[in-house]
Design a protein around this motif. Structure first.
Motif, PDB file in Angstrom:
ATOM      1  N   ILE A   1       2.154 -13.206  -6.812  1.00 63.47           N
ATOM      2  CA  ILE A   1       1.130 -12.866  -7.796  1.00 63.47           C
ATOM      3  C   ILE A   1       1.457 -13.474  -9.158  1.00 63.47           C
ATOM      4  CG2 ILE A   1       0.083 -10.931  -9.052  1.00 63.47           C
ATOM      5  CD1 ILE A   1       0.089  -9.406  -6.389  1.00 63.47           C
TER       6      ILE A   1
ATOM      7  N   GLU B   1       0.227  -1.554  -5.010  1.00 62.09           N
ATOM      8  CA  GLU B   1       0.108  -2.777  -5.796  1.00 62.09           C
ATOM      9  C   GLU B   1      -0.996  -3.639  -5.196  1.00 62.09           C
ATOM     10  OE1 GLU B   1       3.735  -5.003  -6.601  1.00 62.09           O
ATOM     11  OE2 GLU B   1       4.871  -3.243  -5.960  1.00 62.09           O
ATOM     12  N   PRO B   2      -1.590  -4.532  -6.011  1.00 64.75           N
ATOM     13  CA  PRO B   2      -2.584  -5.457  -5.444  1.00 64.75           C
ATOM     14  C   PRO B   2      -1.941  -6.298  -4.338  1.00 64.75           C
ATOM     15  CG  PRO B   2      -2.540  -5.587  -7.850  1.00 64.75           C
ATOM     16  CD  PRO B   2      -1.374  -4.738  -7.435  1.00 64.75           C
TER      17      PRO B   2
ATOM     18  N   LYS C   1      -2.253 -12.686  -1.459  1.00 67.81           N
ATOM     19  CA  LYS C   1      -3.085 -13.434  -0.515  1.00 67.81           C
ATOM     20  C   LYS C   1      -2.376 -13.471   0.843  1.00 67.81           C
ATOM     21  CE  LYS C   1      -5.259 -17.933  -0.019  1.00 67.81           C
ATOM     22  NZ  LYS C   1      -5.388 -19.276  -0.582  1.00 67.81           N
TER      23      LYS C   1
ATOM     24  N   ASN D   1       0.818  -1.214   0.000  1.00 69.00           N
ATOM     25  CA  ASN D   1       0.000   0.000   0.000  1.00 69.00           C
ATOM     26  C   ASN D   1       0.854   1.268   0.000  1.00 69.00           C
ATOM     27  OD1 ASN D   1      -2.602  -1.115  -0.072  1.00 69.00           O
ATOM     28  ND2 ASN D   1      -2.470  -1.621   2.102  1.00 69.00           N
TER      29      ASN D   1
END
Length: 133
Positions: A105, A78-79, A82, A26
Motif C-alpha cells: 500500500i 486494514e484496507p 491488491k 480483516n
C-alpha cells in the motif's frame, strides 16, 4: 497416480495466498491460521531493506503467537492490498515453491516467497519470506 493439472494447482495456491492475506488484514485470526501448516518447521521472515529491520519467526507456535498478539493489539481491519495475480510456481509432489513481486500500500516493492504444502487436499503455507525494498 492421478495426473496433476498445473494450472488448477497454481489457481488453488493463488487462492490460499490471497485468502490468507485477506484474513490477516480483516483480523480474522481463526480463518488466517486455517491457511497455515501448523508444524514445528514453519517459518516466517521479513527483511526490510528500506529501514534495515528484520524479523525471523521459527516454528508454528511462535508464528501463531506473533500474529495472534498483533491482531489483538491492532484489532481494526486494514484496507486490503491488491490481490496477487502473477506468481511463479514450482510443484514438488505435495509441495510447492512460490515467488512473486508486489507493491504494498505504501508503494514499496516487495519480493515474497512461499513454501506451500498440500494437506488434506488444500494448499497451506509452510514458510513465508518477505523482502521489502
Amino acid at each position: 497416480m492421478a495426473e496433476i493439472n498445473f494450472e488448477t494447482e497454481k489457481a488453488e495456491i493463488l487462492h490460499t495466498i490471497n485468502s490468507e492475506t485477506a484474513a490477516a488484514f480483516n483480523r480474522n485470526y481463526e480463518l488466517w491460521k486455517s491457511y497455515w501448516v501448523q508444524k514445528a518447521y514453519v517459518t516466517k521472515t521479513y527483511i526490510n531493506f528500506s529501514d534495515s529491520t528484520s524479523t525471523e519467526t521459527l516454528g508454528w507456535e511462535k508464528v501463531d503467537d506473533f500474529v495472534r498478539v498483533y491482531i489483538e493489539e491492532h484489532p481494526e481491519p486494514e484496507p486490503l492490498p491488491k490481490s496477487i495475480t502473477d506468481i511463479e510456481v514450482r510443484l514438488y509432489n505435495s509441495g510447492a515453491f512460490v515467488n512473486y513481486e508486489v507493491n504494498d500500500i505504501g508503494k514499496r516493492k516487495k519480493r515474497e516467497t512461499r513454501l506451500m504444502e498440500k494437506e488434506n487436499g488444500q494448499w497451506k503455507i509452510a514458510g513465508m519470506h518477505t523482502s521489502i525494498y
